[in-house]
Design a protein around this motif. Structure first.
Motif, short mmCIF file in Angstrom:
data_model
loop_
_atom_site.label_atom_id
_atom_site.label_comp_id
_atom_site.label_asym_id
_atom_site.label_seq_id
_atom_site.Cartn_x
_atom_site.Cartn_y
_atom_site.Cartn_z
N ARG A 196 50.10 36.68 40.15
CA ARG A 196 49.96 37.95 40.33
C ARG A 196 50.31 38.69 40.98
O ARG A 196 49.87 38.18 42.50
N THR A 197 50.36 39.50 41.56
CA THR A 197 50.28 40.49 41.79
C THR A 197 49.49 42.33 41.20
O THR A 197 48.79 41.86 40.11
N THR A 198 49.11 42.72 42.78
CA THR A 198 47.87 43.26 42.70
C THR A 198 48.45 45.35 42.85
O THR A 198 49.26 44.78 44.03
N TRP A 199 47.58 46.30 43.09
CA TRP A 199 48.07 47.41 43.45
C TRP A 199 46.43 47.90 44.26
O TRP A 199 45.73 47.60 43.49
N VAL B 299 39.77 41.80 49.17
CA VAL B 299 39.74 42.57 48.14
C VAL B 299 38.33 42.77 48.86
O VAL B 299 37.87 44.15 48.37
N ARG C 3 44.83 47.60 40.16
CA ARG C 3 45.00 46.85 39.18
C ARG C 3 46.12 45.98 39.45
O ARG C 3 45.98 45.92 40.66
N GLY C 4 45.86 45.30 38.11
CA GLY C 4 46.75 43.84 38.67
C GLY C 4 47.41 43.08 37.45
O GLY C 4 47.30 43.93 36.82
N GLU C 5 48.80 42.71 37.46
CA GLU C 5 49.62 42.02 36.39
C GLU C 5 49.02 40.22 36.62
O GLU C 5 49.49 39.26 38.12
N ASN D 167 42.82 35.94 50.05
CA ASN D 167 42.39 36.79 48.91
C ASN D 167 41.13 37.54 49.30
O ASN D 167 40.46 38.28 49.23
N PHE E 36 41.47 46.33 44.61
CA PHE E 36 42.85 46.31 44.10
C PHE E 36 42.15 47.52 43.05
O PHE E 36 41.12 47.22 42.49
#
Length: 230
Positions: A204-207, A166, A173-175, A162, A171
């Motif tokens: 968690r998912t990040t874009w 980073v 945005r993330g959910e 992670n 990223f």
């Protein structure tokens, strides 16, 4: 001896950032300092730092210097700290162990989240995070190589996957989904919990813009408490 190019300096500074020489948000040396260190002109250093800024690795402010780009902190939204930060803020020593790392086909329930089709492969990791060598959290993660191709053969050093992501691919945005999940026999054994115990779980998912970077599930050891300000 040929002088080092701006691209060479860019990659050298990037490598030092990835290695954790400077923390997220920390001010790095100025152009004059780097010029002296690498034996080149300030103009060459300026081009290197601007290229890193264009990639989102650092941020530059006039008269404010250059800093390693911190985690995005949109107004009025929850900031989820790095596991290292959580552990070290508690006064414990942080360490992580990669228990499994492989290239594999993505499960059907994750293909949509990662925009991958049947048979597409991604890097899968299982990581145990420790606080003073005691289990703190267990992480499973899929990384989309279409977005981060260099991840396949990346060396993390003492960083977690992670932290590496980073620093390398901040990223945009993330959910996040938070729940309590019943510990399976395997997870219970890893975290020293009772099988079936309700454990704090975060998905968690990040874009990066519209490109999925990673999807992960983090299961904390019993007794974990999430604290944050809004």
């Amino acid at each position: 001896m040929n002088a080092i190019s701006h691209s060479g300096i860019r990659e050298a500074i990037r490598a030092r950032i990835v290695a954790g020489e400077w923390k997220l948000g920390e001010l790095i040396p100025g152009e004059a300092d780097f010029a002296e260190e690498y034996g080149c002109s300030r103009t060459t250093v300026n081009r290197a730092l601007q290229a890193l800024a264009d990639e989102g690795i650092v941020e530059r402010k006039r008269k404010g210097g250059t800093r390693v780009r911190p985690l995005p902190l949109p107004p009025a939204q929850l900031r989820i700290p790095l596991l290292r930060e959580q552990v070290e803020e508690s006064g414990a020593g942080y360490r992580c162990e990669i228990r499994e790392r492989k290239l594999a086909s993505v499960p059907a329930d994750l293909r949509g989240r990662l925009k991958l089709g049947r048979g597409d492969r991604a890097v899968y990791l299982e990581t145990l995070h420790l606080a003073d060598d005691r289990p703190f959290a267990f992480e499973t993660r899929w990384v989309n190589l279409a977005t981060v191709p260099e991840f396949e053969h990346a060396e993390f050093g003492d960083l977690s996957a992670n932290e590496w992501l980073v620093r390398r691919v901040p990223f945009t945005r993330g959910e996040v989904a938070i729940s309590a999940s019943a510990a399976t026999a395997d997870v219970a054994a890893i975290l020293g919990a009772t099988e079936g115990a309700a454990l704090f779980t975060m998905e968690r998912t990040t874009w990066l813009d519209d490109r999925p970077v990673t999807a992960m599930t983090l299961i904390y050891a019993a007794g974990y408490r999430l604290e944050f300000t809004i």
